[in-house]
Motif scaffolding. Structure first.
Motif, short mmCIF file in Angstrom:
data_model
loop_
_atom_site.label_atom_id
_atom_site.label_comp_id
_atom_site.label_asym_id
_atom_site.label_seq_id
_atom_site.Cartn_x
_atom_site.Cartn_y
_atom_site.Cartn_z
N ALA A 8 -24.10 -0.46 6.34
CA ALA A 8 -24.39 0.86 5.79
C ALA A 8 -23.11 1.67 5.68
CB ALA A 8 -25.40 1.59 6.69
N GLU A 9 -22.20 1.16 4.86
CA GLU A 9 -20.84 1.69 4.84
C GLU A 9 -20.78 3.09 4.30
OE1 GLU A 9 -16.49 0.08 3.45
OE2 GLU A 9 -18.29 -0.98 2.88
N SER A 10 -21.71 3.47 3.45
CA SER A 10 -21.62 4.78 2.84
C SER A 10 -22.44 5.83 3.57
CB SER A 10 -22.09 4.71 1.38
OG SER A 10 -23.42 4.24 1.31
N VAL A 11 -22.89 5.50 4.78
CA VAL A 11 -23.58 6.49 5.59
C VAL A 11 -22.67 7.70 5.77
CG1 VAL A 11 -24.35 6.99 7.94
CG2 VAL A 11 -25.13 4.93 6.81
N ALA A 12 -23.24 8.88 5.66
CA ALA A 12 -22.42 10.09 5.70
C ALA A 12 -21.69 10.23 7.01
CB ALA A 12 -23.33 11.31 5.49
N ALA A 13 -20.41 10.55 6.93
CA ALA A 13 -19.59 10.72 8.12
C ALA A 13 -19.74 12.13 8.66
CB ALA A 13 -18.13 10.44 7.78
N THR A 14 -19.40 12.29 9.95
CA THR A 14 -19.44 13.59 10.59
C THR A 14 -18.05 14.18 10.60
OG1 THR A 14 -19.19 12.44 12.66
CG2 THR A 14 -21.41 13.03 12.01
N THR A 15 -17.91 15.35 11.21
CA THR A 15 -16.61 15.99 11.27
C THR A 15 -15.70 15.27 12.23
OG1 THR A 15 -17.23 17.46 13.08
CG2 THR A 15 -17.73 18.21 10.87
N VAL A 16 -14.42 15.61 12.16
CA VAL A 16 -13.42 14.95 12.98
C VAL A 16 -13.72 15.11 14.46
CG1 VAL A 16 -10.99 15.01 13.64
CG2 VAL A 16 -11.63 15.22 11.26
N GLU A 17 -14.18 16.29 14.85
CA GLU A 17 -14.36 16.56 16.27
C GLU A 17 -15.59 15.89 16.84
OE1 GLU A 17 -14.31 20.72 15.41
OE2 GLU A 17 -12.58 21.03 16.69
N ASP A 18 -16.49 15.44 15.98
CA ASP A 18 -17.78 14.91 16.43
C ASP A 18 -17.65 13.45 16.80
OD1 ASP A 18 -20.36 14.28 16.88
OD2 ASP A 18 -21.11 14.83 14.91
N ASN A 96 -30.03 4.98 0.07
CA ASN A 96 -29.56 3.60 0.11
C ASN A 96 -28.09 3.59 0.57
OD1 ASN A 96 -28.84 0.95 -0.19
ND2 ASN A 96 -28.97 0.94 -2.41
N PRO A 97 -27.83 3.37 1.84
CA PRO A 97 -26.45 3.37 2.33
C PRO A 97 -25.74 2.05 2.14
CG PRO A 97 -27.92 3.03 4.16
CD PRO A 97 -28.80 3.19 2.94
N TYR A 98 -26.40 1.07 1.55
CA TYR A 98 -25.84 -0.28 1.44
C TYR A 98 -25.16 -0.54 0.10
CZ TYR A 98 -29.03 -0.90 5.37
OH TYR A 98 -29.69 -0.76 6.56
N ASP A 179 -24.91 -11.04 -2.58
CA ASP A 179 -24.96 -10.96 -4.03
C ASP A 179 -24.82 -9.52 -4.56
OD1 ASP A 179 -25.36 -13.70 -4.08
OD2 ASP A 179 -27.55 -13.53 -4.21
N GLN A 180 -25.35 -8.56 -3.81
CA GLN A 180 -25.38 -7.19 -4.32
C GLN A 180 -24.78 -6.17 -3.35
OE1 GLN A 180 -29.40 -6.19 -5.56
NE2 GLN A 180 -29.74 -8.20 -6.48
N GLY A 181 -24.29 -6.63 -2.22
CA GLY A 181 -23.75 -5.72 -1.23
C GLY A 181 -22.27 -5.42 -1.45
N LEU A 182 -21.67 -4.85 -0.42
CA LEU A 182 -20.27 -4.45 -0.49
C LEU A 182 -19.36 -5.67 -0.59
CD1 LEU A 182 -20.62 -1.77 2.28
CD2 LEU A 182 -20.34 -1.31 -0.15
#
Length: 649
Positions: A8-18, A96-98, A179-182
């Motif tokens: 799930a590479e495109s899962v939203a990231a948090t802030t630097v401090e988190d 879809n984070p994949y 076939d369809q992933g990263l």
């Protein structure tokens, strides 16, 4: 190791401090020789040297026996019910984070499971590292040389639509990711896993390539997200497309509500097939988990104070030091806790794009690092609450110190000419200290100017630096608007120091969608981001730090492609004992710091949490997970009292 959190590479990231969402997950954990010798986990056949077990670890030690009833850190009598709600700051446009497209939240991963135990936000179990226990499978078997693995699946496992989870679904999911992933994931896996075979509806076998390390291969295939083959075939949906309504999962939660501009709600599946498995006892306790979406953290914090959501993992030192002085804290409605974090901090920093012409010379990168004054930032803006990170394995036995000696020195010498001679005789890189009383330490400023001059970036007649080509020295610094105001202030002051060196910096604060898109395209010279820390080796190390997919891997934001790092990772994968593994990874930490791919920022050795006084947790938090969405629970009497008092909306 690459599991469904990594997929799930495109899962939203948090802030630097988190430091609360993203934790280390590469490789195996810190294992004791005593545990290894005392292990009674496996049934072995003398004739075939076969192992069959209820779980897996590379060294063969499982702390929990086959008849374990639950993990030691959970409350097996935790009540089921209630709701926990948290906030997300930023914008989302996908579930879809994949796909590598759009921006999805970690909640989109929650409905799905894998053969071996894990959770989207935590290690499972969270009190040991590098051990995995059967979830969709009931047993795992493999030969001593780990050339293949068979998973025997649980016949009772089913998706939320009532259809059974079978070996055909596992094989389909594995191939779908190829076939369809990263691309970076697919390229790495194809080389290592040449064949998958469905032996029957509930038995699947994976074969591993000859001539390559089998390290982390069993965890790899055991951690693959399992989707419904039937759903994909019936709908024609593609994994590499953005979607909102995804396939049914087999996990304890289903998605109940989706409004990507406002909220996502997970609901506990009352018909979840795995409720009574030992791996799940004391976990998945909330009836609903709600995510409230906000454009910025100021709005999110005000919503917390108003009772619009109930749990906050705090990453902003200013808020932690001075923001929790509102009446609900004073009257006990809101609880604040500092809980020990036993995992190494994520290697967060100002990451250099090594493909940028201006940043090719290490001396330039060192000069840029000298302009960052952590001590001033910590005292003036961060309330003195953070510590400076220097290592990729901070505060662990894998952290390199001083000059290499003993086993580490011998290991590096055996690698030959790929190791620079200075690495053998000089102390490992540690960020310079600065005068906390002034924004730009004078001594560091002089060193930075000297390094830039030596690297061919002199000061021109107008007082601005120029490069070897005579053009102005200009850097594009990409920054996400979803980061906390405190972090932004630190970076703006850092940019002011760069300006005083005569460097032109375009400090671009962009919304989260644009930030994600540009970061994937590596459209920056510098960016605030993170790598993964590690407690053990695994093939996932190559995805983060190796040359194999350096040009396009989203896991490697600096584009690091180092023969030195490659050689160390390869040697670590062939370590035959835990002692050899530790030695090699200590050398890896040293090499990564030598390559100078980032300016290390700060870390918090504790979890900071604030929540409405309706939640309870085990007395001792396990070292590798805070677990508030995993093994905390709701006290409904307290929750009702808060509602009666009007503390919650």
């Amino acid at each position: 190791m690459t599991n469904r959190r990594v997929h799930a590479e495109s899962v939203a990231a948090t802030t630097v401090e988190d430091q609360f969402w993203i934790k280390p997950f590469i490789g195996v954990g810190l294992l004791s020789v005593a545990a290894l010798l005392a292990s009674t986990w496996a049934a072995s056949s003398a004739e075939e040297n076969m192992v069959k077990s209820h779980g897996y670890s590379y060294y063969g030690d499982l702390d929990y026996p086959a008849d374990y009833r639950h993990f030691n850190y959970v409350n097996p009598d935790a009540p089921k019910g209630g709701e926990i709600s948290i906030a997300f700051v930023g914008t989302l446009d996908s579930m879809n984070p994949y796909s590598g497209k759009g921006r999805a939240h970690l909640f989109s991963v929650y409905p799905y499971e894998s053969l071996l135990s894990e959770a989207p936000t935590a290690s499972v179990p969270a009190d040991v590292y590098g051990q995995a226990y059967c979830l969709l499978c009931e047993s795992v078997e493999y030969p001593e040389d780990k050339s293949w693995v068979i998973f025997n699946m649980r016949p009772e496992a089913k998706f939320s639509d009532g259809t059974p989870v079978t070996a055909h679904d596992v094989a389909f999911s594995h191939n779908l990711l190829l076939d369809q992933g990263l691309k970076s994931y697919a390229d790495a896996v194809r080389k290592r896993i040449p064949k998958v075979e469905v032996l029957d509806d509930l038995t699947i076998k994976f074969y591993f390539a000859e001539g390559l390390s089998r390290r982390s291969m069993i965890e790899q295939v055991g951690g693959v997200t399992v989707w419904s083959k039937k759903w994909f075939e019936d709908t024609g949906q593609k994994l590499n497309e953005t979607w909102i309504e995804g396939p049914p999962g087999s996990g304890p939660y289903v998605i109940d509500e989706i409004d990507l501009s406002r909220r996502i709600v997970l609901k506990r599946n009352p018909d979840y097939w795995g409720n009574d498995l030992p791996v799940n006892v004391g976990r998945n306790n909330f009836d609903t988990i709600r995510l409230e979406i906000f454009a910025d953290d100021t709005a999110a914090f005000e919503a917390f104070k108003a009772g619009e959501y109930t749990f906050r993992a705090e990453g902003d030192s200013k808020k932690w030091a001075a923001g929790y002085d509102f009446p609900k804290v004073d009257n006990g409605y809101v609880v604040r806790e500092e809980l020990t974090d036993g995992a190494p901090p994520s290697p967060t920093g100002i990451i250099f794009n090594l493909a940028s012409p201006e940043l090719q010379d290490t001396r330039v990168r060192e000069a840029l690092a000298l302009a960052f004054n952590f001590e001033w930032s910590n005292e003036s803006l961060l309330y003195g609450l953070f510590q400076r990170r220097s290592s990729f394995t901070q505060d662990t036995p894998l952290m390199a110190t001083g000059v290499p000696e003993g086993a580490e020195l011998e290991f590096l010498q055996n690698l030959g000419d790929v190791v620079p001679s200075e690495m053998l005789t000089e102390e490992v890189y540690v960020p310079p200290t600065s005068d906390a009383g002034r924004l730009f330490d004078r001594g560091n400023a002089r060193k930075a100017m000297s390094l830039l001059q030596d690297a061919g970036f002199p000061v021109g007649e107008d007082g601005r630096r120029v490069g070897p080509d005579g053009q102005p020295f200009t850097l594009d610094f990409l920054f996400s608007s979803s980061s906390s105001p405190t972090t932004r202030s630190v970076m703006e002051n850092y940019v002011a120091n760069l300006d005083s060196l005569g460097i032109n910096v375009n400090f671009e604060v962009v919304d989260t969608a644009q930030y994600t898109s540009r970061e994937r395209a590596r459209d920056y010279d510098m960016v605030v981001d993170r790598y993964a820390s590690f407690l053990g080796t695994g093939t996932g190390l190559a995805q983060y730090y190796g040359s194999e997919a350096a040009e396009y891997s989203l896991f490697n934001p600096s584009g690091l492609a180092s023969p030195l790092v490659d050689a160390i990772i390869d040697a670590s994968l062939h370590a035959e004992t835990r002692e050899e593994e530790v030695t090699s990874l200590k050398a890896l930490d040293r090499a990564l710091r030598y390559e100078f791919i980032m300016i290390p920022l700060w870390y918090n050795p504790d979890h900071w949490v604030a929540y409405y006084d309706q939640y309870e947790h085990p007395e001792e938090i396990p070292p590798y997970a805070l677990g508030y969405l995993d093994f905390w629970w709701s006290n409904e009497e307290k929750a009702q009292a808060l509602r009666d008092a009007g503390a919650l909306r």
